[in-house]
Design an enzyme around this catalytic site. Structure first.
Site, PDB file in Angstrom:
ATOM      1  N   ASP A 100      -9.254  13.629   9.670  1.00 15.27           N
ATOM      2  CA  ASP A 100      -8.570  12.326   9.731  1.00 15.27           C
ATOM      3  C   ASP A 100      -7.123  12.517  10.197  1.00 15.27           C
ATOM      4  OD1 ASP A 100     -10.755  11.033   8.769  1.00 15.27           O
ATOM      5  OD2 ASP A 100     -10.013  10.742   6.732  1.00 15.27           O
ATOM      6  N   ASP A 135       0.955   9.070   4.293  1.00 15.02           N
ATOM      7  CA  ASP A 135      -0.047   9.926   3.635  1.00 15.02           C
ATOM      8  C   ASP A 135       0.645  11.150   3.027  1.00 15.02           C
ATOM      9  OD1 ASP A 135      -2.411   9.272   6.251  1.00 15.02           O
ATOM     10  OD2 ASP A 135      -2.662   8.736   4.132  1.00 15.02           O
ATOM     11  N   GLU A 178      -6.644  15.114  -0.785  1.00  7.97           N
ATOM     12  CA  GLU A 178      -7.188  14.850   0.556  1.00  7.97           C
ATOM     13  C   GLU A 178      -6.278  15.444   1.621  1.00  7.97           C
ATOM     14  OE1 GLU A 178      -7.492  10.709   1.639  1.00  7.97           O
ATOM     15  OE2 GLU A 178      -8.021  11.189   3.693  1.00  7.97           O
ATOM     16  N   GLU A 179      -4.974  15.510   1.312  1.00 12.43           N
ATOM     17  CA  GLU A 179      -4.006  15.890   2.349  1.00 12.43           C
ATOM     18  C   GLU A 179      -3.686  17.379   2.363  1.00 12.43           C
ATOM     19  OE1 GLU A 179      -4.410  11.998   3.301  1.00 12.43           O
ATOM     20  OE2 GLU A 179      -3.802  13.749   4.464  1.00 12.43           O
ATOM     21  N   ASP A 207      -6.689  11.223  -3.915  1.00 11.77           N
ATOM     22  CA  ASP A 207      -6.508  10.659  -2.579  1.00 11.77           C
ATOM     23  C   ASP A 207      -5.145   9.987  -2.634  1.00 11.77           C
ATOM     24  OD1 ASP A 207      -8.331   8.173  -0.572  1.00 11.77           O
ATOM     25  OD2 ASP A 207      -6.437   9.252  -0.240  1.00 11.77           O
ATOM     26  N   LEU A 209      -3.130   8.518  -0.595  1.00 13.50           N
ATOM     27  CA  LEU A 209      -3.027   7.187  -0.014  1.00 13.50           C
ATOM     28  C   LEU A 209      -4.377   6.806   0.585  1.00 13.50           C
ATOM     29  CD1 LEU A 209      -0.668   5.075   0.356  1.00 13.50           C
ATOM     30  CD2 LEU A 209      -0.991   5.533   2.776  1.00 13.50           C
ATOM     31  N   ASP A 210      -5.024   5.854  -0.068  1.00 15.58           N
ATOM     32  CA  ASP A 210      -6.330   5.375   0.419  1.00 15.58           C
ATOM     33  C   ASP A 210      -6.110   4.115   1.244  1.00 15.58           C
ATOM     34  OD1 ASP A 210      -9.346   5.171   0.288  1.00 15.58           O
ATOM     35  OD2 ASP A 210      -8.742   3.234  -0.571  1.00 15.58           O
ATOM     36  N   GLU A 225     -12.749  10.504  -4.022  1.00 19.03           N
ATOM     37  CA  GLU A 225     -12.958   9.067  -3.809  1.00 19.03           C
ATOM     38  C   GLU A 225     -14.172   8.572  -4.580  1.00 19.03           C
ATOM     39  OE1 GLU A 225     -12.888   9.330   0.565  1.00 19.03           O
ATOM     40  OE2 GLU A 225     -11.172   7.971   0.560  1.00 19.03           O
TER      41      GLU A 225
HETATM   42  P1  AHG Z   1      -8.432   7.063   3.660  1.00 17.56           P
HETATM   43  O1  AHG Z   1      -7.391   6.163   4.219  1.00 17.56           O
HETATM   44  O2  AHG Z   1      -8.006   7.754   2.409  1.00 17.56           O
HETATM   45  O3  AHG Z   1      -8.997   7.991   4.696  1.00 17.56           O
HETATM   46  O4  AHG Z   1      -9.636   6.162   3.174  1.00 17.56           O
HETATM   47  C1  AHG Z   1     -10.125   5.212   4.047  1.00 17.56           C
HETATM   48  C2  AHG Z   1     -11.543   4.955   3.686  1.00 17.56           C
HETATM   49  C3  AHG Z   1     -11.696   3.868   2.641  1.00 17.56           C
HETATM   50  O5  AHG Z   1     -10.531   3.503   2.017  1.00 17.56           O
HETATM   51  C4  AHG Z   1     -12.239   2.707   3.422  1.00 17.56           C
HETATM   52  O6  AHG Z   1     -13.220   2.014   2.688  1.00 17.56           O
HETATM   53  C5  AHG Z   1     -12.848   3.352   4.631  1.00 17.56           C
HETATM   54  O7  AHG Z   1     -12.162   4.564   4.860  1.00 17.56           O
HETATM   55  C6  AHG Z   1     -12.706   2.511   5.856  1.00 17.56           C
HETATM   56  O8  AHG Z   1     -13.461   3.197   6.827  1.00 17.56           O
HETATM   57  P2  AHG Z   1     -13.619   2.530   8.278  1.00 17.56           P
HETATM   58  O9  AHG Z   1     -12.244   2.576   8.883  1.00 17.56           O
HETATM   59  O10 AHG Z   1     -14.617   3.436   8.964  1.00 17.56           O
HETATM   60  O11 AHG Z   1     -14.131   1.142   8.054  1.00 17.56           O
HETATM   61 MN    MN Z   2      -9.432   7.221   0.937  1.00 16.37          MN
HETATM   62 MN    MN Z   3      -6.326   8.948   1.996  1.00 18.08          MN
END
Ligand code: AHG
Ligand code: MN
Ligand code: MN
Length: 345
Positions: free
Chosen positions: A62, A68, A90-91, A109, A111-112, A273
């Site tokens: 990611d 983050d 996560e980071e 996590d 920052l989600d 998560e």
């Molecule tokens: P993060 O920002 O920690 O990577 O989490 C994002 C996750 C979760 O929060 C969310 O439901 C999902 O990714 C969204 O995924 P899409 O962008 O594929 O919809």
């Molecule tokens: Mn997340």
């Molecule tokens: Mn995250």
């Protein structure tokens, strides 16, 4: 001021003189303090400088944004002063050891919902508190979710909210901006067993397997189809925001495996998560499944491994598992019975 109990008082009452509980309480308070800081950063947006700049890539591939990493650093700094031996974030590709010999391990996590940075949409922080194993950091984060001592998430949205479980129900606190304290607003969150609201990223429809498409098709057919009721859909791009809504008014969330490269186990990570969300959801009377079994029973073999995640109303989760695992129950797409009709409940 108000009769909503403060988080610190609630934790003190729960912990009493039990040293292990006091360690957990101290760790939750440290995470709540970080949540207060990140909430202020998020609320300042561009006034706090560029938060959405890309600064790298995490171990899961990611893109890493400035916020983050700032959140990650803040969490580590706060937990360094808590009874925490290891942090799995996560980071960071590997677990970070803070206080050797301390009793707890925290998966986080920081920052989600990072795709929502800079566009004024909800984000959050997710945490899972586990016993630190003598075998070290790696082993500590390979425990199943059933071993969690506590779990929670913060949502930085219209309210800054903390959902928390210590194994006796799910409790929800809201940050009182007047004195910057978290106050208990729901002492027993409860997810209704049925729902008419689902949460999924529908743009991935063509990547789902046939069973998942059949389930969503049947929801979309509404009262003209086998479900005989209409459904609503929500997708916030932030797991914590979806989870907060489901803890408040019910629903079902799906991030399934799909056929995109790297999405064979979906997108969400088991240890920091799915497991904490699953603990909170089960404690609120809901269910959380990987599609073929309970999330909390899945044995992690890597800190960053992904897992398909379906959680919320237990009747709906059970139905989705049937679609995925029993073709006879797949809506009106069942190969053996053709269109729905006399053979279906
Ligand atoms: P993060 O920002 O920690 O990577 O989490 C994002 C996750 C979760 O929060 C969310 O439901 C999902 O990714 C969204 O995924 P899409 O962008 O594929 O919809
Ligand atoms: Mn997340
Ligand atoms: Mn995250």
């Amino acid at each position: 001021m108000t009769n909503f109990e403060e988080l610190s008082d609630w934790l003190r009452g729960w912990a009493g003189v039990d040293a292990s509980r006091r360690d957990i309480a101290d760790t939750v308070l440290a995470l709540a303090d970080v949540g207060r800081e990140i909430s202020a950063l998020v609320a300042a947006g561009p006034l706090a400088g560029d938060q959405s700049g890309i600064v790298g890539e995490n171990s899961d591939g990611d893109l890493q944004k400035l916020l983050d990493l700032a959140s990650h650093r803040d969490v580590l700094a706060a937990l360094a002063n808590a009874p925490v031996a290891h942090v799995g974030s996560e980071e960071a590709p590997e677990p970070v050891t803070l206080n050797s010999g301390a009793p707890l391990a925290v998966a986080v996590d920081p920052l989600d919902g990072s795709s929502n940075i800079g566009v004024n949409l909800p984000m959050g922080t997710i945490f899972s508190i586990l016993p630190a194993l003598a075998a070290g950091a790696e082993a500590s984060f390979r425990q199943t979710g059933r071993n969690q001592l506590a779990a929670g998430f913060l949502v930085y949205g219209p309210m800054t909210e903390l959902a928390l479980t210590v194994g006796s129900g799910t409790h929800v606190f809201v940050l009182d901006r007047r004195d910057e304290t978290f106050r208990l607003v729901n002492g027993a969150a409860s997810i209704p067993h049925a729902t008419d609201e689902f949460s999924i990223n529908a743009s991935n429809y063509r990547h789902w397997n046939e069973a998942l498409r059949a389930y969503i098709d049947d929801c979309l057919a509404g009262d003209e189809g086998v479900r005989t009721k209409n459904f609503n859909m929500r997708w916030y791009g932030s797991l914590v925001a979806e989870a907060s809504r489901i803890l408040t008014r019910g629903g079902v969330f799906l991030y399934p495996a799909d056929q995109r490269h790297g999405y064979g186990d979906g997108r969400l990570r088991l240890v920091y998560e799915a497991n904490p969300i699953a603990f909170l959801v089960e404690q609120a009377g809901g269910a959380a499944s990987c599609g073929s079994g309970a999330i909390l029973d899945q044995v992690p073999d890597d800190l960053h491994q992904r897992v398909p995640l379906i959680f919320g109303a237990w009747e709906e989760v059970e139905r989705i598992e049937r679609y995925l695992n029993d073709p006879h129950s797949m809506g009106d797409h069942a190969p053996l019975f053709g269109r729905r009709g006399l053979f279906r409940a």
